[in-house]
Motif scaffolding. Structure first.
Motif, PDB file in Angstrom:
ATOM      1  N   GLU A   1       0.817  -1.197   0.000  1.00 20.72           N
ATOM      2  CA  GLU A   1       0.000   0.000   0.000  1.00 20.72           C
ATOM      3  C   GLU A   1       0.860   1.261   0.000  1.00 20.72           C
ATOM      4  O   GLU A   1       0.448   2.303  -0.496  1.00 20.72           O
ATOM      5  CB  GLU A   1      -0.950   0.010   1.199  1.00 20.72           C
ATOM      6  CG  GLU A   1      -2.014  -1.067   1.126  1.00 20.72           C
ATOM      7  CD  GLU A   1      -3.065  -0.900   2.216  1.00 20.72           C
ATOM      8  OE1 GLU A   1      -3.182   0.199   2.766  1.00 20.72           O
ATOM      9  OE2 GLU A   1      -3.758  -1.878   2.513  1.00 20.72           O
ATOM     10  N   ILE A   2       2.055   1.172   0.585  1.00 24.30           N
ATOM     11  CA  ILE A   2       2.943   2.329   0.567  1.00 24.30           C
ATOM     12  C   ILE A   2       3.190   2.753  -0.876  1.00 24.30           C
ATOM     13  O   ILE A   2       3.142   3.933  -1.218  1.00 24.30           O
ATOM     14  CB  ILE A   2       4.277   1.997   1.253  1.00 24.30           C
ATOM     15  CG1 ILE A   2       4.057   1.647   2.726  1.00 24.30           C
ATOM     16  CG2 ILE A   2       5.269   3.150   1.122  1.00 24.30           C
ATOM     17  CD1 ILE A   2       5.289   1.092   3.405  1.00 24.30           C
ATOM     18  N   PHE A   3       3.452   1.768  -1.724  1.00 26.78           N
ATOM     19  CA  PHE A   3       3.806   2.074  -3.099  1.00 26.78           C
ATOM     20  C   PHE A   3       2.597   2.469  -3.938  1.00 26.78           C
ATOM     21  O   PHE A   3       2.728   3.217  -4.902  1.00 26.78           O
ATOM     22  CB  PHE A   3       4.534   0.882  -3.719  1.00 26.78           C
ATOM     23  CG  PHE A   3       5.742   0.441  -2.933  1.00 26.78           C
ATOM     24  CD1 PHE A   3       6.664   1.369  -2.483  1.00 26.78           C
ATOM     25  CD2 PHE A   3       5.944  -0.883  -2.621  1.00 26.78           C
ATOM     26  CE1 PHE A   3       7.769   0.986  -1.741  1.00 26.78           C
ATOM     27  CE2 PHE A   3       7.049  -1.288  -1.887  1.00 26.78           C
ATOM     28  CZ  PHE A   3       7.967  -0.350  -1.448  1.00 26.78           C
ATOM     29  N   THR A   4       1.415   1.979  -3.580  1.00 22.96           N
ATOM     30  CA  THR A   4       0.237   2.400  -4.340  1.00 22.96           C
ATOM     31  C   THR A   4      -0.238   3.770  -3.909  1.00 22.96           C
ATOM     32  O   THR A   4      -0.765   4.531  -4.722  1.00 22.96           O
ATOM     33  CB  THR A   4      -0.914   1.387  -4.190  1.00 22.96           C
ATOM     34  OG1 THR A   4      -1.269   1.278  -2.813  1.00 22.96           O
ATOM     35  CG2 THR A   4      -0.518   0.028  -4.711  1.00 22.96           C
ATOM     36  N   LEU A   5      -0.090   4.116  -2.640  1.00 24.58           N
ATOM     37  CA  LEU A   5      -0.580   5.397  -2.134  1.00 24.58           C
ATOM     38  C   LEU A   5       0.411   6.532  -2.349  1.00 24.58           C
ATOM     39  O   LEU A   5       0.020   7.676  -2.567  1.00 24.58           O
ATOM     40  CB  LEU A   5      -0.916   5.291  -0.645  1.00 24.58           C
ATOM     41  CG  LEU A   5      -2.052   4.337  -0.279  1.00 24.58           C
ATOM     42  CD1 LEU A   5      -2.148   4.175   1.227  1.00 24.58           C
ATOM     43  CD2 LEU A   5      -3.380   4.824  -0.827  1.00 24.58           C
ATOM     44  N   VAL A   6       1.699   6.220  -2.269  1.00 28.56           N
ATOM     45  CA  VAL A   6       2.723   7.265  -2.389  1.00 28.56           C
ATOM     46  C   VAL A   6       3.418   7.197  -3.739  1.00 28.56           C
ATOM     47  O   VAL A   6       3.515   8.195  -4.452  1.00 28.56           O
ATOM     48  CB  VAL A   6       3.759   7.148  -1.249  1.00 28.56           C
ATOM     49  CG1 VAL A   6       4.810   8.250  -1.370  1.00 28.56           C
ATOM     50  CG2 VAL A   6       3.063   7.235   0.102  1.00 28.56           C
TER      51      VAL A   6
END
Length: 648
Positions: free
Chosen positions: A440-445
């Motif tokens: 999720e870090i990579f999808t959100l940021v």
């Protein structure tokens, strides 16, 4: 131990003493040319199955010996005995092999340069497992591999093991699959059709959807075909995410739902390309007054191309300085989100030191201060509160930086990621979450942007600390008996607070009398006991901010050579680097905690040591091994030592 009092970390760099770009470029060009020649030879030869010395090496590796008979080559490469003989003869005629007649077999064969088997870089591809094992890879090969594969294990004796995951292909920096395939062939020294076929399928998945900005200003979700739009996007998304179809391949996106759309499609196996016209906010000219190292410049260039991303690198690799390079690229007003007010102050100081900005242009927004300025540094807690929404809405931020961005997926922090219309940059030494939500870090940021830790160690940009797990006996029978009758988490706490560790900490400090040292503990009672035994202050969450700042500054200025600190030091404050780190307790927490604590000794000067204390014969042993395994996979060397009672 050498006392490196004057050494500076990459975050404090003023110039790049390791400028070897010319040599690296030459190596890269030479390797590229050599591979191009090999590919042209293969393509231009009528016999696509021409036998090469590489084939012989593959057979010798499979057979487990450097000298082979024709029968062994036949068996290893699934050739007839006659074909194997013919190909060995042809290779010998070209001078690559030598023949030797022996009594037990008419002929054995070995490479003309026999040492080639032990000295040369060896790459073995396992297409079905999507794994690549490399023995003695050079820096160029590792740099190429890092563009499409993940370093899973690094062991000097057993080689480097890379795994190619979907996310690695989705985040590759290449503009076309042809460019990616060329990089793969250069790294592998060969063409693996099976692996390339799978990589091509993942490349296609990563280019099926994209977000764009309509000429009237709203966001559009585009698909490559009506089929992919109908079978994937319109099955997964609903009216909460899109208003209505615009065409067979386009949907009108509801404002504010971009992050949710990217997350949903990512989880479905289709990452979304973000091609929107991102806002840069009010213009804010920023000059970076420090030279970026080559790898930092690469990070900034990749961020500039995508408009988003997460800088991933070991502590001390200069992520903060690289983030200021991103600020200078955007040249817009910037919001920096951090876990604590201590880090807010440290960011403000660093921006003043390394950029052309002045104090009146930098504000802090947290429990102690409420300043909104062209560059504002705020805590995640404040940013996530409804009553502080104006922090986001009153200014047109051009860039939002998420420091320690592993916090972003948690429920309290995720609210800040509605800023999807801005340039977004995350920073993390270890974007690992124990709840397995790190994707999720990579999808959100944004996608990960980083450098192989081992490459930074070898290049001298970051020192590889020596890490040793020391298994300590019980300090007294009372605690040992209490451990035997305890259950669950209480069992771990008793082992962590083993009073035998006090003597071990004393011994390690006395063994390194000139070292600047940090001792970490997880429990307040243990910290207070150590504080009394060592006669040093204990820095914890209970320590007032002004007192924390004073102790840290004294350590930085070499007025204090020992810090005793609780888990408040893992994140939320920027600890000074040290020569020696002793983890008295706390490795049962998380893999990220192990990375943060080991990282406090990473800096350009070598000679740093990390000792992890675990009570022998308890669950703490297993915790320590488990939580440090991923550091070993990143290239760090980990030793183990049993401490005998009274030996020190």
């Amino acid at each position: 131990m050498t006392d490196e009092r004057s050494s500076t970390s990459p975050d404090e760099q003023r110039s790049d003493p390791h400028d070897s770009s010319d040599g690296e470029t030459a190596d890269a060009d030479a390797t590229s040319d050599e591979n191009d020649v090999n590919e042209n030879d293969a393509d231009g030869n009528d016999n696509a199955d021409e036998f090469t010395i590489a084939d012989f090496h593959d057979a010798s590796q499979q057979e487990g010996r450097p000298v082979l008979t024709a029968a062994a080559v036949s068996r290893a490469l699934e050739l007839s005995h006659e074909e194997a003989n013919e190909r060995l003869e042809a290779l010998a005629d070209r001078g690559a092999l030598e023949r030797l007649a022996v009594s037990t077999d008419p002929v054995v064969w070995y490479p003309t340069e026999l040492e080639d088997l032990t000295d040369r870089e060896r790459v073995v591809v396992f297409p079905k497992q999507r794994e690549i094992v490399v023995d003695r890879p050079d820096q160029f090969t590792r740099a190429q591999l890092s563009q499409f594969a993940h370093l899973a294990d690094a062991n000097g004796e057993q080689g480097y093991r890379y795994v190619v995951r979907p996310a690695d292909i989705w985040g590759t920096p290449h503009d076309s699959f042809e460019d990616l395939a060329r990089t793969m062939r250069q790294a592998l020294g060969q063409r693996s059709d099976a692996l390339e076929e799978w990589v091509h399928s993942q490349w296609d998945r990563a280019h099926q959807f994209r977000l764009t900005t309509h000429e009237e200003g709203y966001t559009v979700l585009e698909a490559q075909s009506p089929e992919i739009m109908g079978n994937v996007a319109r099955q997964k998304l609903d009216e909460e995410h899109v208003h209505a179809p615009i065409s067979e391949t386009e949907d009108w996106v509801r404002e504010g739902s971009e992050a949710a759309i990217k997350r949903i499609l990512y989880e479905a196996g289709y990452p979304v390309q973000d091609h929107r016209e991102l806002e840069s906010g009010e213009e804010l000219p920023i000059e970076l007054e420090v030279r970026l190292r080559d790898y930092q410049q690469t990070w900034v260039d990749r961020f500039a191309e995508a408009g988003e991303g997460v800088f991933v690198g070991p502590p001390g690799s200069g992520k903060t300085v690289a983030a200021m390079g991103a600020m200078a690229h955007v040249d817009g007003e910037t919001l920096v989100l951090v876990p604590s007010r201590d880090l807010a102050q440290q960011w403000a100081d660093a921006i003043l030191e390394y950029t052309s900005l002045e104090a009146h242009q930098i504000g802090q927004y947290h429990g102690g201060r409420k300043e909104v300025r062209p560059v504002t540094i705020a805590t995640y807690q404040i940013a996530g509160m409804d009553r502080h929404r104006s922090l986001f809405d009153d200014r047109e931020w051009g860039l939002v930086i998420f420091d320690e961005c592993q916090h972003v997926p948690s429920d309290v922090y995720r609210r800040s990621t509605h800023l999807q219309s801005k340039h977004r940059l995350g920073l993390s030494a270890s974007p690992i979450r124990e709840d397995d939500r790190q994707t999720e870090i990579f999808t959100l940021v944004g996608p990960p942007i980083g450098t192989d830790w081992e490459a930074l160690f070898e290049a001298g940009f970051v020192a590889e600390p020596e890490l040793e797990i020391r298994y300590v006996p019980w300090g007294d029978d009372e605690q040992a008996n209490a451990y035997g009758s305890a259950d669950g988490r209480e069992k771990y706490r008793i082992a962590a607070e083993n009073r035998g560790k006090i003597d071990e900490v004393r011994y390690l400090l006395s063994a390194h009398p000139d070292a600047k040292a940090i001792v970490f503990v997880d429990y307040l009672d243990q910290g207070r006991e150590l504080s009394e035994a060592l006669e040093v202050p204990f820095l914890s969450g209970e320590t007032p901010h002004h007192e924390r700042r004073r102790l840290l500054e004294e350590f930085r200025r070499n007025e204090r050579d020992l810090l005793l600190i609780s888990r408040v030091g893992d994140e939320g404050i920027d600890l000074p680097t040290a020569d020696l780190a002793i983890v008295a307790s706390g490795l049962g927490g998380s893999r990220r905690q192990g990375t943060q604590r080991a990282g406090r000794t990473m800096r350009p000067a070598g000679g740093a040591l990390v000792y992890v204390l675990a009570t022998r014969g308890t669950r703490e042993e297993d915790f320590a091994r488990k939580q440090l395994q991923h550091l070993g996979r990143k290239g760090m060397t980990i030793r183990e030592q049993a401490v005998e009672r009274g030996e020190d």
